[in-house]
Write an enzyme that holds these catalytic residues in place. Sequence first.
Site, PDB file in Angstrom:
ATOM      1  N   GLY A  98       0.818  -1.204   0.000  1.00  0.00           N
ATOM      2  CA  GLY A  98       0.000   0.000   0.000  1.00  0.00           C
ATOM      3  C   GLY A  98       0.851   1.253   0.000  1.00  0.00           C
ATOM      4  O   GLY A  98       2.055   1.231  -0.247  1.00  0.00           O
ATOM      5  N   GLY A 137       4.962   5.356   4.448  1.00  0.00           N
ATOM      6  CA  GLY A 137       6.345   5.107   4.816  1.00  0.00           C
ATOM      7  C   GLY A 137       6.653   3.662   5.131  1.00  0.00           C
ATOM      8  O   GLY A 137       7.696   3.136   4.734  1.00  0.00           O
ATOM      9  N   MET A 138       5.729   2.984   5.827  1.00  0.00           N
ATOM     10  CA  MET A 138       6.001   1.600   6.226  1.00  0.00           C
ATOM     11  C   MET A 138       6.054   0.646   5.021  1.00  0.00           C
ATOM     12  O   MET A 138       7.018  -0.117   4.881  1.00  0.00           O
ATOM     13  CB  MET A 138       4.963   1.155   7.257  1.00  0.00           C
ATOM     14  CG  MET A 138       5.333  -0.116   8.000  1.00  0.00           C
ATOM     15  SD  MET A 138       5.172  -1.591   6.997  1.00  0.00           S
ATOM     16  CE  MET A 138       3.480  -1.389   6.427  1.00  0.00           C
ATOM     17  N   GLU A 168      -2.302  -2.904  -6.363  1.00  0.00           N
ATOM     18  CA  GLU A 168      -3.144  -1.793  -6.801  1.00  0.00           C
ATOM     19  C   GLU A 168      -2.263  -0.688  -7.372  1.00  0.00           C
ATOM     20  O   GLU A 168      -2.438  -0.243  -8.492  1.00  0.00           O
ATOM     21  CB  GLU A 168      -3.944  -1.289  -5.600  1.00  0.00           C
ATOM     22  CG  GLU A 168      -4.751  -0.047  -5.840  1.00  0.00           C
ATOM     23  CD  GLU A 168      -5.459   0.394  -4.569  1.00  0.00           C
ATOM     24  OE1 GLU A 168      -5.291   1.565  -4.188  1.00  0.00           O
ATOM     25  OE2 GLU A 168      -6.173  -0.423  -3.950  1.00  0.00           O
TER      26      GLU A 168
END
Length: 443
Positions: A217, A220-221, A242
Amino acid sequence: MDYTEEYKRKLVTPEEAVKVVKSGDWVEYGSFSGSAVVLDKALAARKDELWDVKIRNCTRSTGTPEVAKADPTGEHFAYIGLQFSGYERKLSDQGLCSYMPLVYHELPKYYREYMEVDVAMIPVAPMDRFGFFNFGPQVSHTMAICEKAKKIILEVNPNIPRCFGQEEAIHISKVDYVVETDYPIAEVPGAKPDEIDKKIASIIMGQLEDGCCLQLGIGGMPNAVGEMIADSDLKDLGIHTEMFVDSMVEMVEKGRVTGARKNIDKYKIVATFALGTKKTYDFINCNPMVLLMPVNYTNDPAVIGRLDKFVSINNCIDVDLFGQINSESSGTRQISGTGGSICFALGAFRSKGGKGFICMTSTYSKGGQVFSRIRPTLEPGSAVTIHRGMAPSIVTEYGIATLKGKSLWERAEALINIAHPDFREELIKSALEMGIWRKSNKR
């Protein structure tokens, strides 16, 4: 066949093209880095001639729309965001942008069966010798918009990359007007991960294995996960996602991604849109390894479920002790949108050996105070993005809470165990008051 003459007949100025818009019309501005720019400016100039023109845009990345600047009272233009970008969030805070709730993989059907489109304004790459204009990095639901539109205006931009895929181009015969432009495609660098993001990413890395297929997604992570994967020794990874972003380019260039073990679309990277810097746009341009597909394919849980070892990694805002996940609002304030997190949570669960992760830092700061992202209940007005029965594993810097197959008191225990230690006793007290804590639960 030579389509040059037809092209010339349909070539007009932006000012001429937007004359087709009438008061009360529904107008589409495209999506992501492919949002109307010169046509937006031309339409804004017609403000005093028009009333109640409804404009839809999905995650606008090309700056604040000129129609909103020209009409600060919202009397002439009503602007609607399908998935908020930072620009749309600011407009929403001013009362100038409304949000349309959606389940992303269903969006093409919304257009085809439920929504009106009077005029579609779509940025595209220049026409090829077969008469087709490529939609570039935003296939998503674009063809569904065009199928429903009564009038189609193309904003032709030589800076838009050409992408292979499906429903990725429209023919000159389907188009009413062509407007030539030349502006740089919007670049959206990935958020820089901080130390806590990296700690969460390192926990996720322990869940990955050779041959798994990834969806990352925004934020930052997930970027931290992508960077760590690029520098790892993982082999034969696949990508079915996506959004395609910069960190994925690095994963490919460092040899982590081959797609060799994918059950479907073998050897291919599959996404529905790309959003990043020039690095990403250059990589996807005419690259046969990359397929840009409509979102009712990429985000369909049934399609995702056909991919073995599918790993979905997304962010959220907060989670309550019942397992309800909010990824889009702070109370009634819309921050983002539903996006594809629910699609991929369901798809990962259907996948043989699949894993779904929703990640967040355990706390956040506001007004000099620190708050827990794991809450007794969601703040009133906050959206339930992912139903508690669909919730996958939740990850903070303190570990992983797997919620599938757990009762309410088991969920409460698992979530409190990954909450920040400073808030655990307070959360236990709330769980006791709500009747979802047992004396046998571990502290």
